[in-house]
Design an enzyme around this catalytic site. Sequence first.
Site, PDB file in Angstrom:
ATOM      1  N   ASP A 115       0.716  -1.184   0.068  1.00 28.00           N
ATOM      2  CA  ASP A 115       0.069   0.022  -0.027  1.00 28.00           C
ATOM      3  C   ASP A 115       0.781   1.371  -0.110  1.00 28.00           C
ATOM      4  O   ASP A 115       0.296   2.215   0.397  1.00 28.00           O
ATOM      5  CB  ASP A 115      -0.919  -0.176   1.098  1.00 28.00           C
ATOM      6  CG  ASP A 115      -2.009  -0.880   1.025  1.00 28.00           C
ATOM      7  OD1 ASP A 115      -2.600  -1.000  -0.262  1.00 28.00           O
ATOM      8  OD2 ASP A 115      -2.583  -1.585   1.961  1.00 28.00           O
ATOM      9  N   ASP A 174      -6.839  -4.443  -4.609  1.00 30.02           N
ATOM     10  CA  ASP A 174      -6.371  -2.960  -4.214  1.00 30.02           C
ATOM     11  C   ASP A 174      -5.190  -2.738  -4.817  1.00 30.02           C
ATOM     12  O   ASP A 174      -4.774  -1.477  -4.907  1.00 30.02           O
ATOM     13  CB  ASP A 174      -6.398  -2.894  -2.684  1.00 30.02           C
ATOM     14  CG  ASP A 174      -7.495  -3.842  -1.986  1.00 30.02           C
ATOM     15  OD1 ASP A 174      -8.062  -4.760  -2.328  1.00 30.02           O
ATOM     16  OD2 ASP A 174      -7.975  -3.209  -0.685  1.00 30.02           O
TER      17      ASP A 174
END
Length: 554
Positions: A115, A174
């Site tokens: 991330d 994601d």
Amino acid sequence: MLKSMGALGLAVLLVGGTAHAFSDGDVSRVVSFARSQLRKTATAMPDATWSPKASQANGTWTTVRNTAPTAWTQGFFPGSMWMLYQAGLEPSWSSKADRWTRPLEVQKTNRQTHDLGFKMFLSFGAAYRFTGDAYYRDVLLVSAESLAARYNTRVGIIDCCDWNSAWDVPLVTDTMMNLELLLWAAANGGRAELRTMAINHALVTLRDAVRADGSSFHYVDYNAATGAIRSKGTFQGYSANSTWARGHAWLIYGYTMLYRYTGDARMLEAARKVTDWYLAHVPSDQVPKWDFDAPGTQRDSSAAAIVASALLELSVLETDAARRTRYRDAALRTLDTLVSPAYFAQGTNSPGLLLHGVGHLPANQEVDVSLIYGDYYLLEAVLRFNPDPPLPWYSKLDFFESLHLLSCGNTGVRTVEFDVTPLSSRQDGTVGYADSSTAVAGYADLNMTVRMNVDGYFDVRNGGGYAALVQVPYVNGQTYHVRLVTDLSAKRYSVWVTPPGGGEVRIANLSAFRTGAPFIDDLGKVSIRTSLTDSDFRVTGHKVTVGTVGTLRD
């Protein structure tokens, strides 16, 4: 996919209503509310080492440490403030954004998470885009290499995480969002291989996580030794074979972004595939349930905001005219809903912008709340609709907060026009101008100033004091048009005021710049300053154009 739909299905896909009301007025409303909410949020944070994540019933945010290695949301708060700086060019917002950006530098060597794009590109990437400071660029390049360290060459993906012992080498949808960090780095001094990694990951995701009909799994897990698929499912969704709304939104946004960077037709086809499935299954108000296949009615506004932003970009990049129209219309209809009272948080106790977001419903975490990332993508979407919205400027007590940046090319003779509305009956408010290089800390730094004085009329700074050729009174709630013409070489300016329903009145003729003010050769900054109460007057429609010497004496 399109062949399997048949002619009727394709016709339904490409033809859509265009009834929507989203407008520049909505952009101004969202951005103005965001200014208020984010300012309150910045004050509410313990310090700049903490960031907001989800709203609570008592009107506060849950918070996350900026040093937390596996948390993923820390970049959205500074990223949102950088967008507010983009919207109004107020130095106070770049200062706040930078204050929350720099503590994230510790994450640049973090190899525990996929991330880093969320964390670093939304913060440092925006900072570099607006400032050009090499410091931000260097942090991004190190961050990209940290993300690349998670690339699995056997499978051809960024391994998403280490925290789930049930997985071996997993990808999640994601990660599509985090690929921008690799693509940007490859184009800005990083290794060319970073781009290849991003493209490979996107293609494997398309092959294995996107179903034939365009729906999607949330994750795919691979065998580390063989690269074979071990399992597929929707970790944050309803069931193994369902389509989790936010996970699917990441795909729509991700493939659109990949196409922007690469021009690869495969990315455009992928974006079309996942988008067309979404639009065929989303409710008529364009806000999906948290999972398309879940029972119940719980919606997820964050997924809708992500898709709205993505579709505004896809509608520009799309090569087919009918699709361009349909994608833009869907984006605007989504925004219509999100800025309606049903979803927009104005008038509630939420500290955010959007109501009814869903973080992780199966874990009963952050259900029916405001989410900092949903707010981010709403703000991004409205600024994609209009990157330069007609925002009102409100008076500020603090000089730094009162400043707005203007073009650095405003030299020679210039004409300035704006509307000013006093919002209280008594004023001591000024609109003043300084050079782009002047650090404005007080009135002495402003070369030209138009004032609404405590005696109830307009006047203008002339050398060592204020004066007015004619007294034009102001009335609370009435709007007055101001025209200022300045000759920066001669250090003189003239000012006219037009009251409501009346004719233009010259209140200053060739006034001298403020005595003792710093050197000025451009109109680089404007200060909207009050000495009484924040937001007691408003300036709208401010513009600077090229003038002529003759207009000084009109």
